[in-house]
Write a protein that holds these residues in place. Sequence first.
Motif, PDB file in Angstrom:
ATOM      1  N   GLU A 185       2.828  -3.571  19.727  1.00 52.73           N
ATOM      2  CA  GLU A 185       3.571  -2.249  19.970  1.00 52.73           C
ATOM      3  C   GLU A 185       2.947  -1.259  18.706  1.00 52.73           C
ATOM      4  N   PHE A 186       2.959   0.057  19.199  1.00 50.28           N
ATOM      5  CA  PHE A 186       2.765   1.010  18.157  1.00 50.28           C
ATOM      6  C   PHE A 186       3.560   2.137  18.436  1.00 50.28           C
ATOM      7  N   SER A 187       3.968   3.036  17.376  1.00 54.16           N
ATOM      8  CA  SER A 187       4.843   4.105  17.205  1.00 54.16           C
ATOM      9  C   SER A 187       4.465   5.217  16.469  1.00 54.16           C
ATOM     10  N   THR A 188       4.419   6.390  16.689  1.00 57.45           N
ATOM     11  CA  THR A 188       4.322   7.523  15.954  1.00 57.45           C
ATOM     12  C   THR A 188       5.489   7.842  14.997  1.00 57.45           C
ATOM     13  N   GLU A 189       6.532   7.134  15.037  1.00 57.84           N
ATOM     14  CA  GLU A 189       7.566   7.292  14.308  1.00 57.84           C
ATOM     15  C   GLU A 189       7.391   6.661  13.024  1.00 57.84           C
ATOM     16  N   THR A 190       7.882   7.402  11.793  1.00 58.06           N
ATOM     17  CA  THR A 190       7.569   6.976  10.357  1.00 58.06           C
ATOM     18  C   THR A 190       8.707   6.112   9.818  1.00 58.06           C
ATOM     19  N   ARG A 191       9.898   6.337  10.373  1.00 58.34           N
ATOM     20  CA  ARG A 191      11.050   5.906   9.710  1.00 58.34           C
ATOM     21  C   ARG A 191      10.914   4.427   9.533  1.00 58.34           C
ATOM     22  N   GLY A 209      -8.654  -0.839   5.341  1.00 58.80           N
ATOM     23  CA  GLY A 209      -8.976   0.756   5.770  1.00 58.80           C
ATOM     24  C   GLY A 209      -8.348   1.090   6.887  1.00 58.80           C
ATOM     25  N   ASN A 210      -7.203   1.464   6.975  1.00 57.20           N
ATOM     26  CA  ASN A 210      -6.477   1.864   8.328  1.00 57.20           C
ATOM     27  C   ASN A 210      -6.735   3.132   8.955  1.00 57.20           C
ATOM     28  N   LYS A 211      -6.387   3.292   9.792  1.00 54.08           N
ATOM     29  CA  LYS A 211      -6.720   4.558  10.862  1.00 54.08           C
ATOM     30  C   LYS A 211      -8.170   5.092  10.969  1.00 54.08           C
ATOM     31  N   THR A 213      -9.238  -1.095   9.905  1.00 51.62           N
ATOM     32  CA  THR A 213      -8.415  -1.232  11.088  1.00 51.62           C
ATOM     33  C   THR A 213      -7.838   0.134  11.644  1.00 51.62           C
ATOM     34  N   SER A 214      -7.358   0.025  12.986  1.00 52.65           N
ATOM     35  CA  SER A 214      -6.308   0.878  13.720  1.00 52.65           C
ATOM     36  C   SER A 214      -5.355   0.348  14.298  1.00 52.65           C
ATOM     37  N   ALA A 215      -4.079   0.555  13.671  1.00 51.66           N
ATOM     38  CA  ALA A 215      -3.016   0.076  14.427  1.00 51.66           C
ATOM     39  C   ALA A 215      -2.697   0.887  15.791  1.00 51.66           C
ATOM     40  N   GLY A 242       0.790  -1.203  -0.122  1.00 48.56           N
ATOM     41  CA  GLY A 242       0.154   0.049  -0.081  1.00 48.56           C
ATOM     42  C   GLY A 242       0.914   1.125   0.134  1.00 48.56           C
ATOM     43  N   ASP A 243       0.119   2.213  -0.159  1.00 47.77           N
ATOM     44  CA  ASP A 243       1.095   3.777  -0.224  1.00 47.77           C
ATOM     45  C   ASP A 243       1.866   3.756   0.861  1.00 47.77           C
ATOM     46  N   SER A 244       2.720   4.932   0.799  1.00 46.40           N
ATOM     47  CA  SER A 244       3.787   5.368   1.808  1.00 46.40           C
ATOM     48  C   SER A 244       2.741   5.822   2.898  1.00 46.40           C
ATOM     49  N   ALA A 245       3.011   5.664   4.100  1.00 51.02           N
ATOM     50  CA  ALA A 245       2.535   6.399   5.506  1.00 51.02           C
ATOM     51  C   ALA A 245       0.891   6.073   5.664  1.00 51.02           C
ATOM     52  N   VAL A 246       0.594   5.022   5.288  1.00 52.18           N
ATOM     53  CA  VAL A 246      -0.871   4.365   5.624  1.00 52.18           C
ATOM     54  C   VAL A 246      -1.001   3.761   6.602  1.00 52.18           C
ATOM     55  N   GLY A 247       0.422   3.149   6.987  1.00 53.45           N
ATOM     56  CA  GLY A 247       0.335   2.445   8.612  1.00 53.45           C
ATOM     57  C   GLY A 247       0.729   0.894   8.180  1.00 53.45           C
ATOM     58  N   LYS A 248       1.299   0.637   7.370  1.00 55.03           N
ATOM     59  CA  LYS A 248       1.679  -0.685   7.216  1.00 55.03           C
ATOM     60  C   LYS A 248       2.562  -1.222   8.011  1.00 55.03           C
ATOM     61  N   THR A 249       3.615  -0.485   8.486  1.00 58.97           N
ATOM     62  CA  THR A 249       4.644  -0.938   9.397  1.00 58.97           C
ATOM     63  C   THR A 249       4.014  -1.069  10.893  1.00 58.97           C
ATOM     64  N   GLN A 250       3.154   0.025  11.177  1.00 54.85           N
ATOM     65  CA  GLN A 250       2.532  -0.082  12.447  1.00 54.85           C
ATOM     66  C   GLN A 250       1.662  -1.229  12.659  1.00 54.85           C
ATOM     67  N   LEU A 251       0.777  -1.611  11.619  1.00 52.11           N
ATOM     68  CA  LEU A 251      -0.028  -2.725  11.616  1.00 52.11           C
ATOM     69  C   LEU A 251       0.887  -3.997  11.925  1.00 52.11           C
ATOM     70  N   ASP A 305      -9.558   4.986  13.701  1.00 49.80           N
ATOM     71  CA  ASP A 305      -9.462   5.540  14.815  1.00 49.80           C
ATOM     72  C   ASP A 305     -10.138   7.339  14.630  1.00 49.80           C
ATOM     73  N   LEU A 306      -9.423   7.429  13.341  1.00 47.99           N
ATOM     74  CA  LEU A 306      -9.768   8.862  12.947  1.00 47.99           C
ATOM     75  C   LEU A 306     -10.914   9.406  12.286  1.00 47.99           C
ATOM     76  N   GLU A 307     -11.948   8.946  12.635  1.00 48.36           N
ATOM     77  CA  GLU A 307     -13.302   9.015  12.056  1.00 48.36           C
ATOM     78  C   GLU A 307     -13.820  10.396  11.822  1.00 48.36           C
TER      79      GLU A 307
HETATM   80  P1  GDP Z   1       4.146   2.943   6.266  1.00 49.07           P
HETATM   81  O1  GDP Z   1       4.555   4.003   5.668  1.00 49.07           O
HETATM   82  O2  GDP Z   1       2.887   2.637   5.591  1.00 49.07           O
HETATM   83  O3  GDP Z   1       4.591   1.872   6.902  1.00 49.07           O
HETATM   84  O4  GDP Z   1       3.337   3.717   7.487  1.00 49.07           O
HETATM   85  P2  GDP Z   1       3.637   3.870   9.119  1.00 49.07           P
HETATM   86  O5  GDP Z   1       3.558   2.608   9.738  1.00 49.07           O
HETATM   87  O6  GDP Z   1       5.011   4.346   9.207  1.00 49.07           O
HETATM   88  O7  GDP Z   1       2.800   5.049   9.544  1.00 49.07           O
HETATM   89  C1  GDP Z   1       2.933   6.315   9.227  1.00 49.07           C
HETATM   90  C2  GDP Z   1       2.361   7.153  10.397  1.00 49.07           C
HETATM   91  O8  GDP Z   1       0.872   6.835  10.354  1.00 49.07           O
HETATM   92  C3  GDP Z   1       2.834   7.170  11.563  1.00 49.07           C
HETATM   93  O9  GDP Z   1       3.113   8.480  12.197  1.00 49.07           O
HETATM   94  C4  GDP Z   1       2.089   6.113  12.591  1.00 49.07           C
HETATM   95  O10 GDP Z   1       2.043   6.532  13.876  1.00 49.07           O
HETATM   96  C5  GDP Z   1       0.712   6.682  12.111  1.00 49.07           C
HETATM   97  N1  GDP Z   1      -0.279   5.544  12.038  1.00 49.07           N
HETATM   98  C6  GDP Z   1      -0.136   4.385  11.656  1.00 49.07           C
HETATM   99  N2  GDP Z   1      -1.343   3.898  11.927  1.00 49.07           N
HETATM  100  C7  GDP Z   1      -2.213   4.448  12.314  1.00 49.07           C
HETATM  101  C8  GDP Z   1      -3.641   4.356  12.914  1.00 49.07           C
HETATM  102  O11 GDP Z   1      -4.082   3.048  12.792  1.00 49.07           O
HETATM  103  N3  GDP Z   1      -3.984   5.370  13.275  1.00 49.07           N
HETATM  104  C9  GDP Z   1      -3.325   6.555  13.586  1.00 49.07           C
HETATM  105  N4  GDP Z   1      -4.049   7.734  14.107  1.00 49.07           N
HETATM  106  N5  GDP Z   1      -2.128   6.708  13.087  1.00 49.07           N
HETATM  107  C10 GDP Z   1      -1.425   5.648  12.599  1.00 49.07           C
END
Ligand code: GDP
Length: 170
Positions: free
Chosen positions: A29-35, A117-119, A147-149, A12-21, A121-123
């Motif tokens: 675990e969950f992190s707000t870091e994108t690296r 369809g991730n995130k 989903t919501s990671a 899926g596209d960049s920043a959609v939450g793949k790594t956090q899922l 939680d951000l309805e």
């Molecule tokens: P990737 O590029 O698809 O691997 O995306 P990341 O997993 O690195 O996530 C990108 C950003 O979105 C990070 O700041 C995460 O903390 C945030 N993020 C990922 N999943 C969720 C989610 O389910 N809800 C919210 N609110 N933020 C998320």
Amino acid sequence: MMDYVFKMVVIGDSAVGKTQLLSRFSKNEFSTETRATVGVEFQTKTILIDKKLVKAQIWDTAGQERYRAITSAYYRGALGALIVYDITKYPSFEQVPRWLDELRAHADPNVVIMLAGNKCDLEGLRAVPVESGKELAEREGLLFLETSALDATNVEKAFLMVLERIYRNV
Ligand code: GDP
Ligand code: MG
């Protein structure tokens, strides 16, 4: 003794939450870091299905999706996949058909696919209606969940539905 090893990929596209899922599923675990995780190509998680030990080997990108430069080796032999979009970013949903084509061109012919369809939680920031995800999934024969990671909604369910479906196919 491991009874089965199933390869899955997350795309899926960049920043959609793949790594956090993946991090939520494999380590809770969950992190707000994108690296992107450097040096780690996949995570593993062992689950029980029908009293059989099933090891899921789940591949994550190292950020190549930004350049749409995922190699065929990434997909090779994948029996399952999560195609992820961000419900707050319509363009990430519009790209799903392209990810689907790429996946179908390179993965196992019977690959089991979950559209996630991730995130969710951000309805308040929603840009993609649930119905749109559902319709696309039905049209393409994919499983579908929002989903919501971040708050863990449907994360375990999304991966387990794919793994159970793969198990029933083998
Ligand atoms: P990737 O590029 O698809 O691997 O995306 P990341 O997993 O690195 O996530 C990108 C950003 O979105 C990070 O700041 C995460 O903390 C945030 N993020 C990922 N999943 C969720 C989610 O389910 N809800 C919210 N609110 N933020 C998320
Ligand atoms: Mg990532």
